[in-house]
Design a protein around this motif. Structure first.
Motif, PDB file in Angstrom:
ATOM      1  N   VAL A   1      -7.546  11.995  -2.426  1.00  0.00           N
ATOM      2  CA  VAL A   1      -8.461  10.910  -2.783  1.00  0.00           C
ATOM      3  C   VAL A   1      -9.414  11.408  -3.857  1.00  0.00           C
ATOM      4  O   VAL A   1     -10.114  12.399  -3.670  1.00  0.00           O
ATOM      5  CB  VAL A   1      -9.252  10.416  -1.555  1.00  0.00           C
TER       6      VAL A   1
ATOM      7  N   TYR B   1      -0.951   3.522   5.449  1.00  0.00           N
ATOM      8  CA  TYR B   1      -2.327   3.862   5.071  1.00  0.00           C
ATOM      9  C   TYR B   1      -2.403   3.813   3.555  1.00  0.00           C
ATOM     10  O   TYR B   1      -1.605   4.456   2.863  1.00  0.00           O
ATOM     11  CB  TYR B   1      -2.707   5.247   5.586  1.00  0.00           C
ATOM     12  N   GLU B   2      -3.332   3.018   3.043  1.00  0.00           N
ATOM     13  CA  GLU B   2      -3.481   2.824   1.599  1.00  0.00           C
ATOM     14  C   GLU B   2      -4.891   3.167   1.173  1.00  0.00           C
ATOM     15  O   GLU B   2      -5.845   2.861   1.888  1.00  0.00           O
ATOM     16  CB  GLU B   2      -3.243   1.360   1.225  1.00  0.00           C
ATOM     17  N   VAL B   3      -5.039   3.766   0.000  1.00  0.00           N
ATOM     18  CA  VAL B   3      -6.350   3.977  -0.625  1.00  0.00           C
ATOM     19  C   VAL B   3      -6.265   3.465  -2.052  1.00  0.00           C
ATOM     20  O   VAL B   3      -5.356   3.838  -2.805  1.00  0.00           O
ATOM     21  CB  VAL B   3      -6.769   5.461  -0.617  1.00  0.00           C
TER      22      VAL B   3
ATOM     23  N   HIS C   1      -6.402  -3.766  -4.978  1.00  0.00           N
ATOM     24  CA  HIS C   1      -5.455  -4.023  -3.891  1.00  0.00           C
ATOM     25  C   HIS C   1      -5.021  -5.485  -3.916  1.00  0.00           C
ATOM     26  O   HIS C   1      -3.832  -5.790  -3.840  1.00  0.00           O
ATOM     27  CB  HIS C   1      -6.080  -3.688  -2.535  1.00  0.00           C
TER      28      HIS C   1
ATOM     29  N   TYR D   1      -5.641   0.546   6.891  1.00  0.00           N
ATOM     30  CA  TYR D   1      -4.729   1.170   7.826  1.00  0.00           C
ATOM     31  C   TYR D   1      -4.130   0.042   8.640  1.00  0.00           C
ATOM     32  O   TYR D   1      -4.854  -0.724   9.285  1.00  0.00           O
ATOM     33  CB  TYR D   1      -5.467   2.163   8.714  1.00  0.00           C
TER      34      TYR D   1
ATOM     35  N   GLY E   1      -9.813   1.161   1.480  1.00  0.00           N
ATOM     36  CA  GLY E   1      -8.691   1.663   2.246  1.00  0.00           C
ATOM     37  C   GLY E   1      -8.266   0.684   3.318  1.00  0.00           C
ATOM     38  O   GLY E   1      -9.076  -0.101   3.819  1.00  0.00           O
TER      39      GLY E   1
ATOM     40  N   PRO F   1     -12.875   4.928   2.101  1.00  0.00           N
ATOM     41  CA  PRO F   1     -12.568   6.353   1.973  1.00  0.00           C
ATOM     42  C   PRO F   1     -13.708   7.089   1.263  1.00  0.00           C
ATOM     43  O   PRO F   1     -14.199   6.632   0.229  1.00  0.00           O
ATOM     44  CB  PRO F   1     -11.294   6.376   1.138  1.00  0.00           C
TER      45      PRO F   1
ATOM     46  N   LYS G   1     -14.435   3.023  -2.877  1.00  0.00           N
ATOM     47  CA  LYS G   1     -12.988   2.985  -2.694  1.00  0.00           C
ATOM     48  C   LYS G   1     -12.680   1.965  -1.609  1.00  0.00           C
ATOM     49  O   LYS G   1     -13.547   1.564  -0.838  1.00  0.00           O
ATOM     50  CB  LYS G   1     -12.461   4.351  -2.249  1.00  0.00           C
TER      51      LYS G   1
END
Length: 104
Positions: free
Chosen positions: A101, A55-57, A64, A7, A5, A95, A3
């Motif tokens: 998640v 905050y992205e996952v 992304h 921030y 992520g 993550p 994954k």
């Protein structure tokens, strides 16, 4: 594949934080349409009057990167630019799991 992520902190021009939050919440709504975006959380701090934290996952880093070229994303970036005073990528993350998640 791991994954991906992020921030980050986006600093609004003084007095424009609420407007920036509104734009970023619009971005969060647009991410609901993307299966590869698992989490997109917009937050503020009561001790930082101009900062907005995101905050992205994502399922992977490529997803992304691809999202940044979407028309909706480009439009939101253009709306935000005039009220942005700066950006800081606090951390790139891997993550590992938790509520919200999905793990393989």
């Amino acid at each position: 594949m791991s994954k991906f992520g992020l921030y980050g902190k986006i600093n609004a021009v003084e007095g424009e934080r609420d407007k920036l939050v509104e734009i970023l919440l619009d971005a969060a709504k647009s991410m609901e349409q993307l299966d590869d975006c698992e989490l997109y959380v917009v937050s503020i701090s009561d001790s930082d009057p101009d900062g907005v934290f995101v905050y992205e996952v994502w399922n992977n880093e490529e997803a992304h990167q691809a999202s940044l070229s979407l028309d909706v994303t480009q439009t939101l970036i253009e709306r935000a630019k005039p009220i942005m005073a700066g950006m800081d990528r606090i951390s790139t993350l891997i993550p590992m799991g938790g509520k919200g998640v999905v793990t393989q």
